[in-house]
Design an enzyme around this catalytic site. Structure first.
Site, PDB file in Angstrom:
ATOM      1  N   GLU A  59      30.837   2.649 -18.359  1.00 33.33           N
ATOM      2  CA  GLU A  59      31.646   3.417 -17.404  1.00 33.33           C
ATOM      3  C   GLU A  59      33.020   3.651 -17.993  1.00 33.33           C
ATOM      4  O   GLU A  59      33.666   2.714 -18.463  1.00 33.33           O
ATOM      5  CB  GLU A  59      31.750   2.657 -16.071  1.00 33.33           C
ATOM      6  CG  GLU A  59      32.767   3.199 -15.097  1.00 33.33           C
ATOM      7  CD  GLU A  59      32.537   4.653 -14.713  1.00 33.33           C
ATOM      8  OE1 GLU A  59      33.504   5.431 -14.786  1.00 33.33           O
ATOM      9  OE2 GLU A  59      31.393   5.015 -14.359  1.00 33.33           O
ATOM     10  N   GLY A 101      32.236   4.991  -9.327  1.00 33.74           N
ATOM     11  CA  GLY A 101      32.363   6.417  -9.600  1.00 33.74           C
ATOM     12  C   GLY A 101      33.302   7.126  -8.643  1.00 33.74           C
ATOM     13  O   GLY A 101      34.018   6.514  -7.851  1.00 33.74           O
ATOM     14  N   CYS A 112      32.493   8.844  -6.098  1.00 31.65           N
ATOM     15  CA  CYS A 112      32.033   8.694  -4.716  1.00 31.65           C
ATOM     16  C   CYS A 112      32.777   7.554  -4.021  1.00 31.65           C
ATOM     17  O   CYS A 112      33.365   7.739  -2.959  1.00 31.65           O
ATOM     18  CB  CYS A 112      30.532   8.440  -4.691  1.00 31.65           C
ATOM     19  SG  CYS A 112      29.862   8.200  -3.031  1.00 31.65           S
ATOM     20  N   LYS A 116      35.436   9.125   4.361  1.00 24.10           N
ATOM     21  CA  LYS A 116      34.878   8.529   5.577  1.00 24.10           C
ATOM     22  C   LYS A 116      35.877   7.600   6.259  1.00 24.10           C
ATOM     23  O   LYS A 116      35.803   7.387   7.473  1.00 24.10           O
ATOM     24  CB  LYS A 116      33.585   7.776   5.249  1.00 24.10           C
ATOM     25  CG  LYS A 116      32.490   8.670   4.641  1.00 24.10           C
ATOM     26  CD  LYS A 116      32.284   9.957   5.428  1.00 24.10           C
ATOM     27  CE  LYS A 116      31.298  10.886   4.741  1.00 24.10           C
ATOM     28  NZ  LYS A 116      31.907  11.673   3.662  1.00 24.10           N
ATOM     29  N   ILE A 168      31.794  19.114   3.527  1.00 22.60           N
ATOM     30  CA  ILE A 168      33.104  18.583   3.141  1.00 22.60           C
ATOM     31  C   ILE A 168      34.211  19.346   3.856  1.00 22.60           C
ATOM     32  O   ILE A 168      35.167  18.749   4.368  1.00 22.60           O
ATOM     33  CB  ILE A 168      33.293  18.661   1.609  1.00 22.60           C
ATOM     34  CG1 ILE A 168      32.193  17.873   0.891  1.00 22.60           C
ATOM     35  CG2 ILE A 168      34.659  18.138   1.203  1.00 22.60           C
ATOM     36  CD1 ILE A 168      32.244  17.997  -0.621  1.00 22.60           C
ATOM     37  N   ARG A 228      30.518  21.574  -7.472  1.00 26.56           N
ATOM     38  CA  ARG A 228      30.949  20.542  -8.399  1.00 26.56           C
ATOM     39  C   ARG A 228      30.441  20.830  -9.811  1.00 26.56           C
ATOM     40  O   ARG A 228      29.444  21.534 -10.001  1.00 26.56           O
ATOM     41  CB  ARG A 228      30.451  19.176  -7.917  1.00 26.56           C
ATOM     42  CG  ARG A 228      31.022  18.796  -6.551  1.00 26.56           C
ATOM     43  CD  ARG A 228      30.536  17.437  -6.090  1.00 26.56           C
ATOM     44  NE  ARG A 228      31.039  16.387  -6.965  1.00 26.56           N
ATOM     45  CZ  ARG A 228      32.254  15.853  -6.863  1.00 26.56           C
ATOM     46  NH1 ARG A 228      33.113  16.300  -5.971  1.00 26.56           N
ATOM     47  NH2 ARG A 228      32.619  14.879  -7.674  1.00 26.56           N
ATOM     48  N   ALA A 269      25.164  11.710  -2.709  1.00 22.86           N
ATOM     49  CA  ALA A 269      24.883  10.332  -3.116  1.00 22.86           C
ATOM     50  C   ALA A 269      23.469   9.903  -2.748  1.00 22.86           C
ATOM     51  O   ALA A 269      22.848   9.115  -3.472  1.00 22.86           O
ATOM     52  CB  ALA A 269      25.910   9.381  -2.498  1.00 22.86           C
ATOM     53  N   HIS A 285      16.338   0.875  26.555  1.00 21.27           N
ATOM     54  CA  HIS A 285      17.043   1.571  27.626  1.00 21.27           C
ATOM     55  C   HIS A 285      18.245   0.758  28.082  1.00 21.27           C
ATOM     56  O   HIS A 285      18.124  -0.438  28.306  1.00 21.27           O
ATOM     57  CB  HIS A 285      16.118   1.801  28.821  1.00 21.27           C
ATOM     58  CG  HIS A 285      16.810   2.407  30.004  1.00 21.27           C
ATOM     59  ND1 HIS A 285      17.139   3.743  30.050  1.00 21.27           N
ATOM     60  CD2 HIS A 285      17.276   1.844  31.157  1.00 21.27           C
ATOM     61  CE1 HIS A 285      17.761   3.986  31.198  1.00 21.27           C
ATOM     62  NE2 HIS A 285      17.845   2.849  31.887  1.00 21.27           N
TER      63      HIS A 285
END
Length: 466
Positions: free
Chosen positions: A39, A45, A47, A56, A182, A263, A311, A434
């Site tokens: 990496e 990453g 995300c 979020k 988005i 992207r 994702a 319920h």
């Protein structure tokens, strides 16, 4: 640059530590492969660090803000204020905690983590550069999971998706161009937190019932919805967008513009051309159903391959490819990927829309159940509906579309039903708790044949059709 003296031997090398990369690494390790993950930035990453998770967090804050009136109706008295800087601190803390969790999982699964920029030197050899250090590794198999990025503009006033959610101050005004999930999420989240938002969009490409209700909600939430063709974008101290519709020209200005664009896959710097891996014109890597490229021991998954840059797809493909590379009988079937919009309230769309089902030649019937007829939704002062589309000949469910609180939680239930090729009776039979929103799912299916208990016959005639 200091070049390592020896080429080191590795088994399975995975390029990229985002949702696709670290998921593939963990699953392959679980199945007995010796895994090295490379990496160049941070695990998780874009995300985790700059995209899905930060957005979020903002959507969660916006949801809490919108619930204030309901909280007052329940008898709680207070005068809340919002400090965006505290939200920024919460955002960064959440990202750090989740990233630490990914690092711990990789360590627990004995995955070797290397940091640096990787590029192919040969079809069985890769180089990794970190500062002045350059090491080479020979591998048995490699999985390319380097993800994608948003286009970055020269002007600091024109933001991409990652930059939007790195803001440290709440903008007074924001213009958004886009009609995908988005753009809709950003419009509703920032408006709820106090930004004046103008959304330039024509068609949201959702089911007709969702499109109609979404436009109503945008108006209710005082978001300026503008349709037409963008003909000019000028960025100086502020951004000015010119829109033309039916010969009429209007301009919209704000300190920031967010434009939701396709992207770009991270493939151009990998050196794929020197080893003969096929790359399409758009930068994606064509693969077979298991993620295999035209070179037998080189695989690719997630955003670097053709398909939606989400994702959920990356994670699914990661597991599938890792299982295939570990000698398992992996299922190459393409699953249903739900469209999820964490708007206010959230939206889920999975399977065929009414128009798509008709265009595909199905004889369909549709059922719709309003959530204001559901006990749990009424208790929580929610709104929305669940719409079901089925094949009138076979009773097979073709699509489910929901707008309302709990939509994201029910998305998995909808997906499971479609994956199992459920018929109407398969949803009507199980007993739901319920009160719960799950009952609305049952009643939406019951409404296909006019049997929803909590809708009058007249309502069911209006909301359903064959």
């Amino acid at each position: 640059m200091v070049v390592g003296e020896l080429t080191q031997e590795r088994d399975l090398v995975i390029l990229g530590g985002g949702p696709a990369g670290y998921t593939a690494a963990i699953r392959a390790s679980q199945l007995g492969r010796n895994v090295t993950l490379i990496e160049q930035a941070q695990l998780g990453g874009l995300c985790l660090n700059k995209g899905c998770i930060p957005s979020k967090v903002v959507a969660h804050a916006a949801d809490i803000k919108q619930q204030m009136n309901h909280i007052s109706a329940l008898g709680f008295s207070f005068n809340p204020t919002h400090d965006f800087s505290q939200l920024v601190e919460y955002r960064e803390r959440t990202i750090r905690q989740l990233r630490t969790g990914v690092e711990a999982l990789c360590q627990a699964n004995a995955i070797e983590i290397l940091h640096g920029t990787a590029s192919f030197l040969a079809d069985d050899r890769i180089g990794v550069e970190l500062g002045h250090q350059f090491d080479t590794y020979r591998f048995t198999d490699v999985v390319i999971a380097t993800g994608s990025h948003s286009i970055e503009q020269d002007s600091p006033s024109i933001l991409n998706a990652e930059q939007l959610y790195q803001l440290t101050e709440l903008p007074e005004r924001l213009v958004i161009i886009g009609q995908d999930y988005i753009a809709v999420e950003a419009a509703m989240s920032f408006q709820a937190l106090g930004t004046s938002v103008t959304l330039i969009a024509d068609d949201f490409q959702l089911d007709s019932s969702i499109n109609k209700e979404l436009r109503r909600l945008l108006k209710k939430q005082k978001i300026q919805l503008v349709s037409g063709t963008v003909t000019a974008i000028e960025a100086e101290e502020a951004v000015t967008v010119t829109v033309v519709k039916q010969g009429q020209e209007t301009t919209w200005s704000a300190p920031f513009l967010f434009q939701s664009l396709p992207r770009v896959p991270h493939t151009l710097e990998l050196g794929l051309e020197r080893i003969g891996v096929t790359v399409a014109e758009d930068g994606t890597i064509p693969v077979d159903p298991f993620g295999q490229t035209n070179r037998p021991h080189i695989y690719a998954i997630g955003d670097v391959t053709p398909g939606p840059a989400i994702a959920t797809r990356a994670i699914h493909e990661a597991k599938r490819t890792a299982e295939h590379l570990s000698g398992q009988l992996a299922d190459a079937t393409v699953p249903y990927y739900p469209t999820i919009i964490r708007s206010l309230p959230p939206i889920v769309s999975i399977g065929l829309t009414e128009q798509a089902a008709t265009d595909a030649g199905y004889s369909i019937r549709t059922g719709q159940f309003p959530l204001n007829a559901n006990g749990t939704t009424m208790i929580e002062a929610g709104s929305g509906f669940i719409k079901v589309i089925s094949d009138a000949t076979t009773n097979l469910l073709l699509g489910v579309h929901m707008m309302g609180e709990g939509a994201v939680d029910l998305a998995g239930t909808f997906a499971q039903a479609l994956e199992m090729a459920a018929k109407e009776e398969d949803v009507r039979f199980p007993i739901m708790p319920h009160p719960s929103r799950s009952e609305a799912w049952t009643e939406a299916v019951e409404s296909l044949i006019g049997h929803a208990i909590h809708l009058s016959p007249r309502q069911q005639d209006v909301l359903t059709k064959s």
